[in-house]
Structure formats: structure tokens, C-alpha cells
Design a protein around this motif. Structure first.
Motif, mmCIF file in Angstrom:
data_model
loop_
_atom_site.group_PDB
_atom_site.id
_atom_site.type_symbol
_atom_site.label_atom_id
_atom_site.label_comp_id
_atom_site.label_asym_id
_atom_site.label_seq_id
_atom_site.Cartn_x
_atom_site.Cartn_y
_atom_site.Cartn_z
ATOM 1 N N TRP A 54 0.858 -1.098 -0.096
ATOM 2 C CA TRP A 54 0.030 -0.074 -0.085
ATOM 3 C C TRP A 54 0.910 1.162 0.136
ATOM 4 C CZ3 TRP A 54 -3.431 -2.050 4.535
ATOM 5 C CH2 TRP A 54 -4.671 -2.780 3.793
ATOM 6 N N PHE A 58 1.097 4.112 -2.407
ATOM 7 C CA PHE A 58 0.558 5.364 -2.477
ATOM 8 C C PHE A 58 1.803 6.410 -2.716
ATOM 9 C CE2 PHE A 58 -0.037 8.752 0.714
ATOM 10 C CZ PHE A 58 -1.408 8.998 0.324
ATOM 11 N N PHE A 281 -4.157 8.458 3.176
ATOM 12 C CA PHE A 281 -3.844 7.069 2.638
ATOM 13 C C PHE A 281 -4.961 5.941 3.009
ATOM 14 C CE2 PHE A 281 -1.182 3.501 4.865
ATOM 15 C CZ PHE A 281 -0.599 2.987 3.722
ATOM 16 N N PHE A 284 -7.040 5.805 0.407
ATOM 17 C CA PHE A 284 -6.457 5.108 -0.841
ATOM 18 C C PHE A 284 -6.656 3.754 -0.511
ATOM 19 C CE2 PHE A 284 -2.497 2.653 -1.735
ATOM 20 C CZ PHE A 284 -2.869 2.559 -3.492
#
Lengths: 307, 321
Positions: A54, A58, A281, A284
């Protein structure tokens, strides 16, 4: 000879100085770059690889933000969130009432952000004859009452137990939902002879190398391995054995404790509602892009889990 | 003429004074640093004692050894478990002590055997060339990060040991002992070499003059003379082995069981602290218990090192007669 030695010492010292100076220059270079916003994340080892993915994706989209992820276990993450050293704690179970009380006392308001689902799988060596176990058998195996594979229909060999550290969320969930599934009986603990390894990856590795080993851990570390076998679990003798692997999004089945007893939700805990970069975040993560990564890493994406 | 030389004298004296000043300030600088370093060590020690004794506010001394559990069907059961997150929490230090000794003692025996041979070879038999080649290599070996040693032991040695000894569990005390000996052998070899080389050349010459062969000189003259130094090297190796953390954490299996089975998994004091201190909440029962076992380990290594120091001292006096 002594002269020679002193010469060598001078050279080593010179080399050392050069290394020191180049290191100093290098660190200055880093210091001079544009200040980045840093999000520190700590916690569950189960979620470590997932979080790293992730973070990587990101950061590709948001080059201003830098995300540092580290593991150590769910409780380690919680402790770090409480003392303010991280903004996000990865926790592979929901917090208990006690833990929330302690947090509030310290002025931290833990907010759960569900980010994915996971199943804890039971894995054995690929050559093991066993394909499925009941919850009762698992309980007896991990509390040390069944010590031989023969008793559950396997070879006449000692069972080698592998487990996690006490700080692990997986350790807690497994203890609560298998060892102590019957709430009325007295507290049952893991067998003292269980080998304790640091991280789920280590367990997967150990089970792959140990013909008579058995281990447990987050699905993502076992599902794609060819050298371990993931066992199906029977709630009791009447129900059908259910393999956790069927619950991947490909099948689209909802994961439910009535089918498979070792399912769980994964959370990113924040102090208060996520804000600023942290919010970005988390947004996302729950977006379709983030959930695609969940699927790639062999966890269960939220959108597919139904219910 | 006279005033000029006087002037020169004055000059030299100011130079001397200046020099003296620099000299003095350096002296004080070093002195203060020395005191600070010494004080820091003392404070660490005091802090440890302070945290360790507080365990008694939470856990009774007997519960540090065993806990009595009520069992309706079978009467009282004495449990010797280390399981702080259990219900009730169990804090028996016995399995951890056993674990530490079960890894450190075999490691020390293996290393004493091989390290002594290597030390004697380096000091007495090796040519100057091979000595200059081997000695630095050994010294580099002592500096290998132990996590690397642990990793190699896990990946390479684990399957090998299991195949050779046919052990049931792949991660066991013996494997940890082998891992530990890779860092203890160089220590013992290097210190044995130092001890043997501190023996004056006259003694060797006297032995040869009496007609002794090289082997006789080594076994009947040199080793008995250096025995204190050699014992000290083994003791220092042992204290290194018992304090070592990363290798045992990775390869010993970390199962806190009461057993003296060399082929079973064990959990050492050091590995327990490393694995559990990161997650405990400060000032909890578990936290003080960890400090207590840390204190035990500290006192233990301190005593061993003290003994080694005494032996080295004795050796020095013996050789200097």
C-alpha cells in the motif's frame, strides 16, 4: 613485523576516516532534500507486507508523503500508538474494552478503520497425509493433548507445533477462537512446547521445512506457497470441512465464522478520526486500487466480503 | 647580552607554560570523560537493580519458580511455565534458566575444544606467515553481526543437523549451541593464543634444553603454565554465549519447557527479553519480571567475567616470576 602492523593500522584508520567522511557527506545530502511528510505505521506482522505494498503504491502517486512501515506484532503497534510514536497502528483484531479504556486514559482515542479481511490458516508440510482437522482436534493439538499425528489419522510421528509471540494478534485470535472456544471451561493455554517464531513468514518457512510441523498464520503468507498445505477446518464432525482458500474473491463467498472459524478483520487504528495525509492514505487503502492490492497479496478485499 | 638571554628564558618558560596548560586541560578533559563513563555504567547497574527488585511488589518469590494451580479433578498442580499472558499469568524462571544453560554449556564445550586447539596451533605451531593470515581472519569472525550467524545457521545448518542427529524438532538447543560456537570459538582461540604467547621464551627454551619434544613442551610446560589464562578464555566465551540473543532467538525454537533434552526446543533468558520487552506496557507486572530476569543475566555474566579477570591476574603474576 611490528612496523608492518602499525602501517596496516594507519591504512585501516585512513580507510575508516574516508568511510566516515563519505558517510557524513551522504547524510548531509539527505538532509538537504525537501522535507517530506512522514507517516509512521507499526503493528501486525500479518499486515506488514500488505502495508508495504500500500505504502509503495501510495508513494508513487503522492511523492510528497513518505510512509515508513514496521512490524513487531499488533500489541507493539498499539503501544506505539499510545505513546505517540506512530500515527497508524496495524492491528489484526479489534481492540478489547480494556485496551480502549487504557488508551482513553492516556489521551488517545483509538478509531478503527477496517482495511481488509483475513483468514488464519492452519498449514502443514506438503507431504503430510492430513487434509482437514476439526476445531476440537486443533484445540487438543495446540494445548498439547494430542502429540502424535497418528491420533488424527496421520503418520506415527510427533507433532511439531509452531506458533507466534505473545505480542501477535494472530496468537490472541487463535487462542480465543480455538483454544478457548468453549467459554464455560477454564482458561486453556498453548502447550509450552510450542516453538515460538518471530513473524508469520518464519512459520511458513518452518512448516515448509518440517515434515511433521504444523503452524498457523495469516492467509497471505501461505496461500501461494507450493511447499505447504493449507488445511480445511471442520467446525464439528457433522459439518463439511471448509478450506479458507475458497474464500478468496475469485469465489466471492462471504467469510463467516459459521463456515470457517478463524476469520478476522484487519484494522488500521488511528488516534481520532484520520486527518490530512493519514486520511488520504486510508482513503487510498479502501479505494478500489487499494483493495486490488489486498487481493494480490492473498487477503480478502472488503468489497467482496459481503454482509 | 644578559638581558637578551633572560628574555629568551622568559620566552621558553611561556612556551612551557602554554604547553603545560594544554597538557593539563587535556588531562582534565580525559578525566571528566572517564568519570562520566564510569558513572553511566554505575547508573545503569543501579537502574537495573531498582527495576528488578520491584518485581517483588507484584510476584512472590515462590511464584518466580512455580505457581500452584487449583484443579478440581486432580487436586493441586504445580506449574513451571513461563507464560505471562496466560490466565493466571505464570512467571516461572526455571524453563528460561534451563534454556540458557542448555544452549550456553554445549556451545562452550564445543568451542573450548576447538578454540583451544586453534589457539595452541596459532601460538606454538603455525609459521609466522600462516599466523599472520589466520589471526586477523579470526578477529574478523568475532565481529560478524550475530543476526547473520543466526540466519546462516537457520538456512544452512538446521537441515544438516536434523539429518545427522535425526532430531524430532528442527529448531533445537544443539543447533543454537552450534550457532553460538561460531562466535565463541574465535574468542577462546584468540585469548588462548594471547595467554600462551605471554609465556616468556626462556621457559620454552629451558624445556627444549631438557630434551623435551614440541608436544611434550606444549602439554607439560606451556598449557599448565597458561592454565589460568586458558580457563579465563573459556569463562569469557561462556559469558558471551549466555548473553547472546539474536542467534538463540532465531534458531532455538523459543519453547519455554522444563527439559534437559539437547535435541528439544528451548527458550533462553536473553531471547525472552528481546521478544517480549517491546510489547509490555511500562511498569506492569510483566515488565518488572523481564527486568528481573535481565538482572539475573547481568549478575551472572558479571560474576563470570570477574572470575575470569581474577584468573588472568593470577596468570600474570605466575609468568612474571
Amino acid at each position: 613485523m611490528y612496523k608492518n602492523k602499525s602501517k596496516i593500522n594507519t591504512y585501516t584508520f585512513g580507510l575508516f576516516l574516508i568511510a566516515l567522511i563519505s558517510f557524513a557527506i551522504y547524510s548531509c545530502r539527505v538532509d538537504n532534500t525537501v522535507q517530506k511528510d512522514v507517516i509512521r505505521i507499526k503493528g501486525s506482522d500479518t499486515m506488514l507486507n500488505l502495508s508495504l505494498m500500500w505504502a509503495e503504491k501510495f508513494m508513487q502517486e503522492n511523492s510528497r508523503t513518505s510512509i515508513q512501515v514496521s512490524g513487531g506484532g499488533s500489541e507493539t503497534g498499539l503501544a506505539a500508538l499510545l505513546n505517540g510514536s506512530v500515527k497508524v497502528a496495524n492491528i489484526s483484531r479489534s481492540l478489547t474494552g480494556n485496551e480502549i479504556q487504557t488508551a482513553l486514559k492516556k489521551g488517545v482515542e483509538p478509531v478503527a478503520n477496517m482495511v481488509a479481511e483475513d483468514a488464519i490458516v492452519i498449514a502443514v508440510h506438503i507431504a503430510n497425509k492430513i487434509d482437514s482437522l476439526t476445531v476440537a482436534e486443533l484445540k487438543k493439538i495446540y494445548s498439547g493433548h494430542i502429540k502424535n499425528w497418528k491420533e488424527v489419522g496421520g503418520d506415527n510421528k510427533r507433532i511439531i507445533l509452531y506458533g507466534r509471540e505473545k505480542s501477535s494478534g494472530t496468537y490472541e485470535i487463535f487462542r480465543n477462537s480455538i483454544l478457548n472456544e468453549a467459554a464455560d471451561s477454564s482458561f486453556i493455554d498453548y502447550y509450552a512446547g510450542m516453538k515460538v517464531l518471530q513473524g508469520t513468514a518464519a512459520i511458513a518457512e518452518a512448516v515448509a521445512n518440517d515434515k511433521f510441523g504444523i503452524g498457523f498464520g495469516g492467509m497471505g503468507y501461505f496461500a501461494s506457497r507450493k511447499d505447504v498445505k493449507v488445511l480445511s477446518i471442520k467446525i464439528n464432525n457433522i459439518t463439511k470441512a471448509v478450506s479458507p482458500l475458497k474464500f478468496t474473491s475469485l469465489y466471492g463467498h462471504p467469510i463467516h465464522p459459521n463456515n470457517y472459524p478463524l476469520s478476522r478483520k484487519l484494522y488500521c487504528y488511528t488516534n481520532g478520526k484520520p486527518q490530512g495525509d493519514v486520511k488520504k492514505f486510508i482513503d487510498f487503502i479502501v479505494s478500489s486500487n487499494g483493495q486490488k492490492i489486498v487481493e494480490q497479496m492473498e487477503f480478502i478485499p472488503l468489497t467482496f466480503s459481503g454482509e | 647580552m644578559l638581558p637578551e638571554s633572560n628574555n629568551e628564558l622568559l620566552k621558553t618558560s611561556t612556551v612551557l607554560n602554554k604547553k603545560n596548560f594544554i597538557e593539563k586541560s587535556f588531562e582534565y578533559f580525559l578525566k571528566i570523560n572517564g568519570i562520566i563513563a564510569g558513572a553511566l555504567i554505575l547508573f545503569i547497574f543501579l537502574f537495573m537493580i531498582n527495576e528488578a527488585v520491584q518485581v517483588l511488589n507484584y510476584i512472590t518469590p515462590e511464584n518466580l519458580l512455580y505457581i500452584k494451580l487449583d484443579n478440581k479433578s486432580a487436586g493441586d498442580i504445580f506449574s513451571f511455565d513461563w507464560s505471562p499472558t496466560s490466565n493466571p499469568p505464570k512467571y516461572s524462571i526455571l524453563p528460561l534458566l534451563l534454556g540458557s544453560f542448555l544452549t550456553a554449556i554445549p556451545a562452550c564445550l564445543i568451542s573450548a575444544f576447538l578454540g583451544l586447539i586453534l589457539g595452541v596451533y596459532l601460538s606454538e605451531i603455525a609459521s609466522a606467515f600462516s599466523r599472520n593470515l589466520i589471526k586477523p581472519v579470526i578477529e574478523v569472525f568475532t565481529g560478524i553481526p550475530t543476526v547473520v550467524v543466526g540466519f546462516i545457521t537457520l538456512v544452512v545448518a538446521a537441515n544438516f543437523i536434523q539429518d545427522v542427529f535425526g532430531t524430532v524438532s528442527r529448531l533445537n538447543a544443539l543447533l543454537a549451541a552450534f550457532g553460538l560456537s561460531t562466535i565463541v570459538i574465535p574468542i577462546i582461540a584468540s585469548l588462548t593464543d594471547d595467554a600462551l604467547r605471554s609465556i616468556p621464551e626462556d621457559i620454552r627454551m629451558a624445556s627444549y634444553a631438557l630434551g623435551a619434544s614440541k608436544w611434550q613442551t606444549i602439554s607439560t610446560v606451556l598449557i599448565p603454565t597458561a592454565i589460568n589464562g586458558i580457563s579465563a578464555s573459556v569463562l569469557i566465551g561462556f559469558s558471551r554465549a549466555i548473553g547472546e540473543t539474536m542467534i538463540v532467538l532465531m534458531v532455538s525454537g523459543n519453547a519455554a519447557v522444563i527439559s534437559v533434552d539437547l535435541f528439544g526446543s528451548v527458550r533462553t533468558i536473553s531471547a525472552t527479553i528481546a521478544a517480549e520487552l517491546g510489547q509490555v506496557s511500562i511498569n506492569s507486572q510483566h515488565y518488572y519480571a523481564l527486568f528481573f530476569i535481565g538482572f539475573l543475566l547481568f549478575v551472572f555474566t558479571l560474576l563470570i567475567n570477574l572470575l575470569a579477570e581474577l584468573m588472568l591476574d593470577k596468570m600474570k603474576r605466575k609468568v612474571n616470576i
